[in-house]
Motif scaffolding. Structure first.
Motif, PDB file in Angstrom:
ATOM      1  N   SER A 162      38.733 -12.565-125.150  1.00 53.11           N
ATOM      2  CA  SER A 162      39.965 -12.639-124.552  1.00 53.11           C
ATOM      3  C   SER A 162      41.262 -12.213-125.299  1.00 53.11           C
ATOM      4  O   SER A 162      42.025 -11.428-124.853  1.00 53.11           O
ATOM      5  N   ILE A 163      40.889 -12.424-126.700  1.00 57.45           N
ATOM      6  CA  ILE A 163      41.933 -11.977-127.599  1.00 57.45           C
ATOM      7  C   ILE A 163      41.772 -10.406-127.898  1.00 57.45           C
ATOM      8  O   ILE A 163      42.480  -9.586-127.835  1.00 57.45           O
ATOM      9  N   GLY A 164      40.522  -9.825-127.626  1.00 62.13           N
ATOM     10  CA  GLY A 164      40.313  -8.515-127.735  1.00 62.13           C
ATOM     11  C   GLY A 164      40.842  -7.892-126.513  1.00 62.13           C
ATOM     12  O   GLY A 164      41.244  -6.705-126.915  1.00 62.13           O
ATOM     13  N   GLY A 165      40.848  -8.287-125.452  1.00 58.09           N
ATOM     14  CA  GLY A 165      41.083  -7.518-124.177  1.00 58.09           C
ATOM     15  C   GLY A 165      42.790  -7.333-124.393  1.00 58.09           C
ATOM     16  O   GLY A 165      43.059  -6.318-124.001  1.00 58.09           O
ATOM     17  N   LEU A 301      28.274  -7.306-118.162  1.00 64.28           N
ATOM     18  CA  LEU A 301      29.341  -8.067-117.706  1.00 64.28           C
ATOM     19  C   LEU A 301      30.571  -7.514-117.911  1.00 64.28           C
ATOM     20  O   LEU A 301      31.408  -7.148-116.996  1.00 64.28           O
ATOM     21  N   PRO A 302      31.013  -7.073-119.033  1.00 68.78           N
ATOM     22  CA  PRO A 302      32.435  -6.272-119.223  1.00 68.78           C
ATOM     23  C   PRO A 302      32.407  -4.819-118.540  1.00 68.78           C
ATOM     24  O   PRO A 302      33.563  -4.510-117.928  1.00 68.78           O
ATOM     25  N   VAL A 303      31.366  -4.241-118.411  1.00 67.36           N
ATOM     26  CA  VAL A 303      31.193  -3.008-117.693  1.00 67.36           C
ATOM     27  C   VAL A 303      31.416  -3.210-116.245  1.00 67.36           C
ATOM     28  O   VAL A 303      32.206  -2.615-115.702  1.00 67.36           O
ATOM     29  N   TYR A 304      30.732  -4.182-115.791  1.00 70.27           N
ATOM     30  CA  TYR A 304      30.784  -4.452-114.313  1.00 70.27           C
ATOM     31  C   TYR A 304      32.264  -4.876-113.926  1.00 70.27           C
ATOM     32  O   TYR A 304      32.641  -4.496-113.017  1.00 70.27           O
ATOM     33  N   MET A 305      32.781  -5.803-114.764  1.00 71.89           N
ATOM     34  CA  MET A 305      34.177  -6.001-114.556  1.00 71.89           C
ATOM     35  C   MET A 305      35.355  -4.992-114.587  1.00 71.89           C
ATOM     36  O   MET A 305      36.056  -4.844-113.819  1.00 71.89           O
ATOM     37  N   GLN A 306      35.092  -4.025-115.394  1.00 69.83           N
ATOM     38  CA  GLN A 306      35.949  -2.955-115.553  1.00 69.83           C
ATOM     39  C   GLN A 306      35.492  -1.752-114.648  1.00 69.83           C
ATOM     40  O   GLN A 306      36.557  -1.087-113.722  1.00 69.83           O
ATOM     41  N   LEU A 311      39.005  -4.596-112.879  1.00 71.64           N
ATOM     42  CA  LEU A 311      39.727  -5.368-113.830  1.00 71.64           C
ATOM     43  C   LEU A 311      40.120  -4.831-115.104  1.00 71.64           C
ATOM     44  O   LEU A 311      39.383  -4.105-115.569  1.00 71.64           O
ATOM     45  N   ALA A 312      41.309  -5.280-115.718  1.00 70.53           N
ATOM     46  CA  ALA A 312      41.863  -4.628-116.849  1.00 70.53           C
ATOM     47  C   ALA A 312      41.280  -5.550-118.031  1.00 70.53           C
ATOM     48  O   ALA A 312      40.431  -6.491-117.694  1.00 70.53           O
ATOM     49  N   PRO A 313      40.852  -4.800-119.174  1.00 66.75           N
ATOM     50  CA  PRO A 313      40.177  -5.536-120.095  1.00 66.75           C
ATOM     51  C   PRO A 313      40.887  -6.820-120.443  1.00 66.75           C
ATOM     52  O   PRO A 313      40.098  -7.780-120.988  1.00 66.75           O
ATOM     53  N   SER A 314      41.997  -7.145-120.609  1.00 69.28           N
ATOM     54  CA  SER A 314      42.578  -8.410-120.702  1.00 69.28           C
ATOM     55  C   SER A 314      41.898  -9.388-119.731  1.00 69.28           C
ATOM     56  O   SER A 314      41.649 -10.567-120.038  1.00 69.28           O
ATOM     57  N   HIS A 315      41.773  -9.014-118.540  1.00 62.95           N
ATOM     58  CA  HIS A 315      41.352 -10.048-117.472  1.00 62.95           C
ATOM     59  C   HIS A 315      39.857 -10.210-117.884  1.00 62.95           C
ATOM     60  O   HIS A 315      39.414 -11.397-117.540  1.00 62.95           O
ATOM     61  N   VAL A 316      39.031  -9.150-118.356  1.00 72.28           N
ATOM     62  CA  VAL A 316      37.686  -9.499-118.753  1.00 72.28           C
ATOM     63  C   VAL A 316      37.705 -10.582-119.845  1.00 72.28           C
ATOM     64  O   VAL A 316      36.896 -11.419-119.489  1.00 72.28           O
ATOM     65  N   GLY A 317      38.544 -10.483-120.932  1.00 70.89           N
ATOM     66  CA  GLY A 317      38.673 -11.666-121.705  1.00 70.89           C
ATOM     67  C   GLY A 317      38.788 -13.017-121.378  1.00 70.89           C
ATOM     68  O   GLY A 317      38.304 -14.183-121.554  1.00 70.89           O
ATOM     69  N   THR A 318      39.962 -12.942-120.428  1.00 70.75           N
ATOM     70  CA  THR A 318      40.149 -14.318-119.623  1.00 70.75           C
ATOM     71  C   THR A 318      39.353 -15.079-118.784  1.00 70.75           C
ATOM     72  O   THR A 318      39.255 -16.152-118.894  1.00 70.75           O
ATOM     73  N   ILE A 319      38.414 -14.225-118.128  1.00 72.37           N
ATOM     74  CA  ILE A 319      37.613 -14.723-117.269  1.00 72.37           C
ATOM     75  C   ILE A 319      36.350 -15.279-117.981  1.00 72.37           C
ATOM     76  O   ILE A 319      35.887 -16.197-117.827  1.00 72.37           O
ATOM     77  N   VAL A 371      37.241 -16.276-109.010  1.00 75.59           N
ATOM     78  CA  VAL A 371      36.853 -17.417-108.896  1.00 75.59           C
ATOM     79  C   VAL A 371      35.387 -17.573-109.005  1.00 75.59           C
ATOM     80  O   VAL A 371      34.703 -18.306-109.944  1.00 75.59           O
ATOM     81  N   PRO A 372      34.460 -16.779-108.060  1.00 78.16           N
ATOM     82  CA  PRO A 372      33.120 -16.805-108.368  1.00 78.16           C
ATOM     83  C   PRO A 372      32.548 -16.358-109.796  1.00 78.16           C
ATOM     84  O   PRO A 372      31.617 -16.703-110.370  1.00 78.16           O
ATOM     85  N   LEU A 373      33.367 -15.246-110.253  1.00 79.57           N
ATOM     86  CA  LEU A 373      33.038 -14.613-111.475  1.00 79.57           C
ATOM     87  C   LEU A 373      33.194 -15.824-112.625  1.00 79.57           C
ATOM     88  O   LEU A 373      32.194 -16.099-113.428  1.00 79.57           O
TER      89      LEU A 373
END
Length: 478
Positions: A162-165, A301-306, A311-319, A371-373
């Motif tokens: 989350s912080i890293g994103g 997971l991060p590759v899938y989200m981005q 999704l932005a990197p910051s969203h990845v960490g937040t999720i 939400v499902p993620l």
């Protein structure tokens, strides 16, 4: 550096000493685990900065895990040669140096070298906590200690992405390398206060024994050939099968050499007598498969989200943050249960839940995925919370105390070997399925074909976890 043995420190700090010692190694382990996972958030931007293809970019993760995997085999010898405090301090200094060097790197080879240095440090330090828990705590406290330790350790990878994103969005990919520095500084201060030279609850190992250099070389060569062979196999390179054959040959040579070391009363890098204990043998199988699925998903997971869901990197960490917090709570609760419930029940339950979480990733819609993620990520972390406090301790409880350092080193080695394989396997499988569906990762627009390829990759991880349930059930006492 002042010398201090475990008995002196225990007398000085009283009954709370074992918890202070656990806290000390927990901070360093948090730093090492954070360094292993947080870089994944920055892989897409780093790939763009250095014009890397997917195969080279994944070596940022794979190179770290290869180094960490091989270094784990040396931990018993390093503890005997240098003692707990000196080894712990050295690993924290190396980890911090790798973070600083990676942050200031001007080219990709320096980044890769920094990641290898961090991997060596992380690999040497990670078997230590299980040794301390089994030696410093009574059997009825080991589950509780493992749960509390695990709760603290998982907070780092939970909060880290989350912080890293956010850091990647604000300051670029270099900033995430510096996140380990404050943890390393704190761990160094704690080490000089509470980490002993000798092992708690056991005498120091003999310092006259030499490191099994041939075994280490065969282990390292086999790991490198395996991972390179997998990459070449995906790319259709002519070197794929020779590399995989060399990996198989290195494994055969490693096992033969370890048997010879045991027969001649030598100092084997991995004492194969460990696997004569059925619970340890089954736990090792679970650890390998579980490592493949866990680290493969940490990469995927991060590759899938981005690249899949844009999704932005910051969203990845937040999720991933809520799931990490749930994992910490689950581990604390399951740690207490593991002192009362059988290991095979807890580990099997966790694997079933983890299997379901991977399978359910196929239901995430492209239009409104958040939400499902979050829900399936939380479900998966609940599964991990059942596995992590139980697996290592439950697998090693029946081992002789003299074999505990070797046991911790071996089971962590197999878990990380599975992890290193999992990262490469997920990268290879993903690109294969994307190509099979007629798409490319370089395509800036997400397509249904790309999402289908990601769904199939998560399906592979679900199948692996389901397979591990069979071995996990064999952890039961007979």
């Amino acid at each position: 550096m002042t010398s201090a043995n475990a008995a002196d420190l225990a007398a000085r700090w009283g009954p709370r000493y074992r918890w202070l010692l656990l806290l000390s190694v927990m901070v360093g382990t948090m730093a090492s685990i954070m360094s292993s996972t947080i870089v994944n958030v920055a892989i897409p931007e780093m790939s763009h900065a250095f014009a890397l293809g997917q195969e080279r970019a994944q070596w940022v993760s794979s190179g770290f895990m290869v180094a960490m995997t091989v270094a784990m085999l040396t931990t018993p010898w390093l503890l005997g040669r240098f003692g707990y405090r000196r080894l712990y301090v050295a690993t924290m200094l190396l980890l911090m140096a790798g973070g600083i060097a990676g942050g200031f790197a001007a080219n990709f080879p320096v980044v890769l070298a920094a990641r290898v240095a961090e991997g060596l440090a992380a690999g040497a330090v990670q078997p230590i906590p299980a040794i301390i828990i089994l030696r410093a705590f009574e059997p009825h406290e080991q589950g509780k200690a493992s749960g509390i330790f695990g709760m603290g350790v998982v907070l780092a990878p939970a909060i880290g992405p989350s912080i890293g994103g956010v850091l990647v969005d604000l300051f670029g990919w270099r900033s995430i390398f510096f996140m380990v520095v404050p943890f390393c500084l704190a761990s160094l201060w704690l080490a000089f206060q509470f980490v002993p030279d000798t092992a708690p609850g056991g005498a120091a190992a003999a310092r006259g024994k030499r490191l099994d250099w041939l075994g280490l070389a065969l282990g390292a060569a086999g790991t490198l050939c395996l991972l390179n062979g997998l990459v070449e196999l995906h790319g259709g390179g002519v070197a794929a099968w020779p590399l995989l054959a060399a990996a198989a040959g290195a494994v055969v040579g490693f096992l033969a050499w370890q048997r010879r070391q045991i027969a001649s009363d030598g100092n084997p890098l991995m004492d194969l007598r460990l696997f004569g204990d059925r619970r340890f043998a089954m736990g090792s199988i679970v650890a390998f498969i579980y490592g493949t699925a866990l680290f493969g998903s940490t990469y995927l997971l991060p590759v899938y989200m981005q690249l899949g869901l844009q999704l932005a990197p910051s969203h990845v960490g937040t999720i991933l943050l809520p799931a990490g917090l749930i994992l910490a709570v689950t581990m604390a609760l399951v740690g207490r249960l593991s002192d009362r419930l059988p290991t095979h029940v807890l580990v099997s339950t966790g694997l079933v839940i983890l299997t379901a979480s991977f399978a359910l990733m196929a239901t995430v819609p492209m239009a409104h995925p958040i939400v499902p993620l979050v829900a399936w990520a939380i479900l998966g972390r609940i599964g991990l919370g059942f596995i992590l406090p139980s697996l290592n301790i439950g697998s090693m409880r029946t081992l002789d105390k003299a074999l505990i350092p070797q046991g911790s080193s071996a089971i962590n080695f197999l878990r990380m070997l599975g992890g290193a394989t999992g990262v490469s396997l997920c990268g290879i499988f993903l690109e294969w399925r994307i190509a099979a569906h007629g798409d490319l990762l370089t395509n800036p627009v997400t397509t249904a074909a790309r999402i289908a390829a990601f769904d199939e990759s998560f399906g592979l991880l679900a199948a692996l976890c389901a397979l591990a349930v069979v071995a996990a059930w064999r952890l039961r006492s007979e």
